[in-house]
Design a protein around this motif. Structure first.
Motif, short mmCIF file in Angstrom:
data_model
loop_
_atom_site.label_atom_id
_atom_site.label_comp_id
_atom_site.label_asym_id
_atom_site.label_seq_id
_atom_site.Cartn_x
_atom_site.Cartn_y
_atom_site.Cartn_z
N LYS A 3 11.29 6.78 -0.52
CA LYS A 3 10.06 6.92 0.24
C LYS A 3 8.84 6.61 -0.64
N HIS A 4 7.87 5.93 -0.02
CA HIS A 4 6.66 5.56 -0.76
C HIS A 4 5.44 6.14 -0.05
N ILE A 5 4.55 6.73 -0.83
CA ILE A 5 3.38 7.42 -0.28
C ILE A 5 2.10 6.74 -0.72
N LEU A 6 1.18 6.58 0.23
CA LEU A 6 -0.17 6.13 -0.07
C LEU A 6 -1.03 7.37 -0.26
N SER A 30 1.33 5.05 -4.37
CA SER A 30 0.22 4.12 -4.60
C SER A 30 -1.06 4.92 -4.43
N VAL A 44 -0.20 -3.15 0.91
CA VAL A 44 0.35 -1.83 0.56
C VAL A 44 0.81 -1.11 1.81
N ASN A 47 4.51 -1.12 3.16
CA ASN A 47 5.62 -0.52 2.42
C ASN A 47 5.49 0.98 2.20
N ILE A 48 4.69 1.64 3.03
CA ILE A 48 4.53 3.09 2.84
C ILE A 48 5.17 3.86 3.99
N ASP A 49 5.58 5.08 3.68
CA ASP A 49 6.21 5.95 4.67
C ASP A 49 5.29 7.09 5.10
N ALA A 51 0.87 8.48 4.55
CA ALA A 51 -0.44 8.36 3.91
C ALA A 51 -1.05 9.75 3.77
#
Length: 226
Positions: A3-6, A30, A44, A47-49, A51
């Motif tokens: 998982k990717h977070i902004l 990020s 960006v 590709n985020i899961d 914010a």
């Protein structure tokens, strides 16, 4: 990292702490200290899961940034704010925020809320269509189709609509809905629920057989042809 977070936070000390804590917990992060930089790096958003957005920032407040993000992505988001005023919370939830946390916040609490949001937002990839009267609802695409019209709804509205449709003809209490959608029964969340119900009624107003009724003192009941 799955998982990717902004993270958008202009307080450099807090931003650094949260970024390190989230990365230590297994997330990709990020981090932007300037919301305008997010809009200039729109790749960006693909590709985020999730914010996490600070509300009070000088160049652009978090509410305005979230509106811009929602035009391009259905990603769930959480607001950070130093204000304890209820109006901020209500406005954030009206914008479709999945959660809200007041600063200063403990990283452990933020992580708990992040995990809860991600867990709730996980939906099986499916092209399933739910027929609601003369409308078609595509849960995985956050869309409601009616004749030549397509309405794109928020993830929280989709979650609410799924819950209501699987309980067609049944009365659901406010407490049950709030706990299933937000994990807690809260006055301000209840206000947001009322806003979401009003929106759903507007989406489906062209078919008089579809009813989203308020049941006084209890909750809500949806009825549409089986």
């Amino acid at each position: 990292m799955d998982k990717h977070i902004l993270l958008v936070e202009d307080d450099l000390d807090l931003g650094s702490v949260l970024k390190q804590y989230l990365e230590f917990s297994g997330f990709g992060v990020s981090w932007f200290s300037n919301p305008l930089e997010v809009l200039s790096h729109q790749s960006v958003l693909k590709n985020i899961d999730l914010a996490i957005i600070d509300v009070m920032m000088p160049e652009m407040n978090g509410f305005e940034l979230s509106k811009n993000i929602k035009k391009q992505s259905s990603v769930p988001f959480l607001f950070l704010t130093a204000k304890a005023q209820s109006i901020d919370r209500i406005l954030g939830l009206k914008l479709g925020a999945d959660d809200y946390i007041a600063k200063p916040c403990e990283p452990e609490e933020l992580l708990l809320r992040v995990n809860n949001i991600l867990k709730r937002s996980q939906k099986p990839e499916s092209k399933q269509t739910i027929q609601i009267g003369n409308y078609r609802f595509l849960p995985s695409h956050f869309q409601i189709l009616f004749k030549e019209q397509t309405f794109t709804i928020t993830e929280k509205e989709a979650d609410l609509l799924i819950l209501l449709t699987v309980n067609n003809h049944k009365v659901l209490s406010r407490k049950e809905i709030l706990e299933k959608l937000w994990g807690e029964n809260d006055y301000f969340l209840g206000r947001s629920l009322d806003v979401f119900m009003t929106r759903l009624r507007k989406y489906f107003r062209e078919d008089s057989r579809i009813k989203f009724d308020s049941v006084r003192g209890i909750g809500f009941k949806v009825e549409f042809p089986d």
